[in-house]
Design an enzyme around this catalytic site. Structure first.
Site, PDB file in Angstrom:
ATOM      1  N   ASP A  48      37.422  39.445  29.777  1.00 12.10           N
ATOM      2  CA  ASP A  48      37.050  39.148  28.389  1.00 12.10           C
ATOM      3  C   ASP A  48      37.038  40.432  27.561  1.00 12.10           C
ATOM      4  O   ASP A  48      36.748  41.514  28.079  1.00 12.10           O
ATOM      5  CB  ASP A  48      35.657  38.496  28.384  1.00 12.10           C
ATOM      6  CG  ASP A  48      35.362  37.777  27.075  1.00 12.10           C
ATOM      7  OD1 ASP A  48      36.277  37.639  26.239  1.00 12.10           O
ATOM      8  OD2 ASP A  48      34.204  37.368  26.889  1.00 12.10           O
ATOM      9  N   HIS A  50      45.778  41.744  24.473  1.00  4.64           N
ATOM     10  CA  HIS A  50      46.182  41.006  25.677  1.00  4.64           C
ATOM     11  C   HIS A  50      47.215  41.813  26.473  1.00  4.64           C
ATOM     12  O   HIS A  50      47.195  41.831  27.697  1.00  4.64           O
ATOM     13  CB  HIS A  50      46.768  39.645  25.298  1.00  4.64           C
ATOM     14  CG  HIS A  50      45.769  38.720  24.652  1.00  4.64           C
ATOM     15  ND1 HIS A  50      44.499  38.547  25.147  1.00  4.64           N
ATOM     16  CD2 HIS A  50      45.853  37.922  23.553  1.00  4.64           C
ATOM     17  CE1 HIS A  50      43.836  37.680  24.386  1.00  4.64           C
ATOM     18  NE2 HIS A  50      44.636  37.299  23.408  1.00  4.64           N
ATOM     19  N   LEU A  88      46.379  40.581  50.240  1.00  3.77           N
ATOM     20  CA  LEU A  88      45.478  40.152  49.161  1.00  3.77           C
ATOM     21  C   LEU A  88      45.965  38.823  48.594  1.00  3.77           C
ATOM     22  O   LEU A  88      47.150  38.691  48.269  1.00  3.77           O
ATOM     23  CB  LEU A  88      45.467  41.210  48.037  1.00  3.77           C
ATOM     24  CG  LEU A  88      44.671  40.846  46.779  1.00  3.77           C
ATOM     25  CD1 LEU A  88      43.159  40.870  47.051  1.00  3.77           C
ATOM     26  CD2 LEU A  88      44.989  41.811  45.621  1.00  3.77           C
TER      27      LEU A  88
HETATM   28  C1  FPP Z   1      39.853  37.015  26.863  1.00  2.41           C
HETATM   29  O1  FPP Z   1      39.792  37.930  25.805  1.00  2.41           O
HETATM   30  C2  FPP Z   1      41.136  37.069  27.517  1.00  2.41           C
HETATM   31  C3  FPP Z   1      42.064  36.057  27.515  1.00  2.41           C
HETATM   32  C4  FPP Z   1      41.837  34.774  26.845  1.00  2.41           C
HETATM   33  C5  FPP Z   1      43.359  36.184  28.161  1.00  2.41           C
HETATM   34  C6  FPP Z   1      43.426  37.050  29.381  1.00  2.41           C
HETATM   35  C7  FPP Z   1      44.819  37.546  29.509  1.00  2.41           C
HETATM   36  C8  FPP Z   1      45.178  38.754  29.964  1.00  2.41           C
HETATM   37  C9  FPP Z   1      44.244  39.706  30.533  1.00  2.41           C
HETATM   38  C10 FPP Z   1      46.596  39.213  29.879  1.00  2.41           C
HETATM   39  C11 FPP Z   1      47.557  38.441  30.670  1.00  2.41           C
HETATM   40  C12 FPP Z   1      47.200  38.314  32.087  1.00  2.41           C
HETATM   41  C13 FPP Z   1      48.063  37.917  33.021  1.00  2.41           C
HETATM   42  C14 FPP Z   1      47.627  37.728  34.416  1.00  2.41           C
HETATM   43  C15 FPP Z   1      49.470  37.680  32.691  1.00  2.41           C
HETATM   44  P1  FPP Z   1      39.508  37.389  24.336  1.00  2.41           P
HETATM   45  O2  FPP Z   1      40.815  37.179  23.666  1.00  2.41           O
HETATM   46  O3  FPP Z   1      38.647  36.156  24.386  1.00  2.41           O
HETATM   47  O4  FPP Z   1      38.719  38.602  23.729  1.00  2.41           O
HETATM   48  P2  FPP Z   1      37.576  38.562  22.612  1.00  2.41           P
HETATM   49  O5  FPP Z   1      36.428  37.777  23.195  1.00  2.41           O
HETATM   50  O6  FPP Z   1      37.247  40.009  22.412  1.00  2.41           O
HETATM   51  O7  FPP Z   1      38.158  37.921  21.393  1.00  2.41           O
END
Ligand code: FPP
Length: 249
Positions: free
Chosen positions: A27, A44, A138
């Site tokens: 997050d 992201h 893993l």
């Molecule tokens: C939460 O941050 C994260 C996500 C919804 C997406 C997670 C994706 C990645 C880490 C990149 C891609 C990963 C792979 C495995 C291909 P948020 O957008 O909710 O952040 P915020 O709460 O600060 O708005």
């Protein structure tokens, strides 16, 4: 390897039990981007690089399973531009990482309502699962289009079908039978659940499986959560007294 990282790794190796299975709610990508006056997909993209370093960290530390919450069912409701940026990143991640993950002995599984993925993303998912199928060091579970309640409903439906078909009686429905119908049937429950960015919620992730997981909330935003932060979390885990509802002898 930087000094801090090497020290933490040495401490992990001498301090006993490493969590066999770590689950992470990644997050804070959006906030990380906003702090830099950049659009959310920039966060992201940086978060995708963190996935690489956390996989490396798990391999180094001897963790056997890593479960990552990459995209929730609720995430489909984000703006179309962000959803398609995340789908493209997933494809890019697989194109970049599949061969290296295979080389490193990582076996990738993808869990969730993957039927909702578009054609190229679905094909990429199939590819990484088959390319890495032989990995033994893993297990990397990627949860995509996933919701914990939906997983429980699915398990209940599978049990109901077995009862209807006469393969099982209602009295034979045990925790083990339930567990066997979860996506994670073949791996142990997470020992450690990490959530980054300081939020203190489960957000519908692995509701059954985290029953006895140790929780670790890190204030670090996911793009900044590198190997040292992972090792700090493991060290913290090693200091916990896990009683599973019993008393310490
Ligand atoms: C939460 O941050 C994260 C996500 C919804 C997406 C997670 C994706 C990645 C880490 C990149 C891609 C990963 C792979 C495995 C291909 P948020 O957008 O909710 O952040 P915020 O709460 O600060 O708005």
């Amino acid at each position: 390897m930087a000094d801090l990282e090497a020290d933490l790794l040495a401490r992990i190796r001498t301090h006993g039990a490493v969590p066999r299975h770590i689950a992470i709610i990644m997050d804070g990508n959006g906030r990380w981007a906003r702090e830099r006056h950049m659009p959310r997909p920039f966060g992201h993209r940086s978060g995708m690089k963190t996935v690489r370093s956390v996989v490396e960290g798990c391999l180094e530390a001897g963790v056997e399973w890593l479960s990552l919450f990459a995209f929730s069912q609720e995430n489909w409701q984000r703006p179309e531009t962000e959803v398609s940026a995340l789908m493209s990143l997933l494809e890019e991640f697989i194109a970049r990482e599949a061969d290296e993950l295979k080389r490193q002995g990582v076996r990738v599984r993808v869990h969730g309502d993957v039927h909702r993925l578009n054609g190229p993303a679905a094909a990429a998912v199939d590819r990484i699962v088959s390319v890495t199928a032989g990995g033994t060091r893993l297990g990397l579970n990627l949860f995509i289009s996933y919701g914990g309640r939906a997983e429980l409903v699915r398990a209940a439906q599978l049990l109901a079908r077995d009862v209807q078909a006469g393969r099982l009686t209602p009295d034979e429905i045990t925790e083990d039978e339930f567990r066997a119908r979860l996506f994670t049937a073949d791996c142990p429950d997470p020992d450690l659940l990490i959530r980054t960015s300081g939020e203190q919620r489960l957000s519908n992730f692995l509701l059954w499986q985290v029953a006895y997981a140790e929780l670790y909330i890190s204030s670090v935003l996911w793009p900044d959560f590198g190997r040292p932060a992972l090792y700090e979390a493991i060290c913290d885990f090693q200091r916990r007294d896990r009683r599973f509802g019993r008393v310490t002898p």
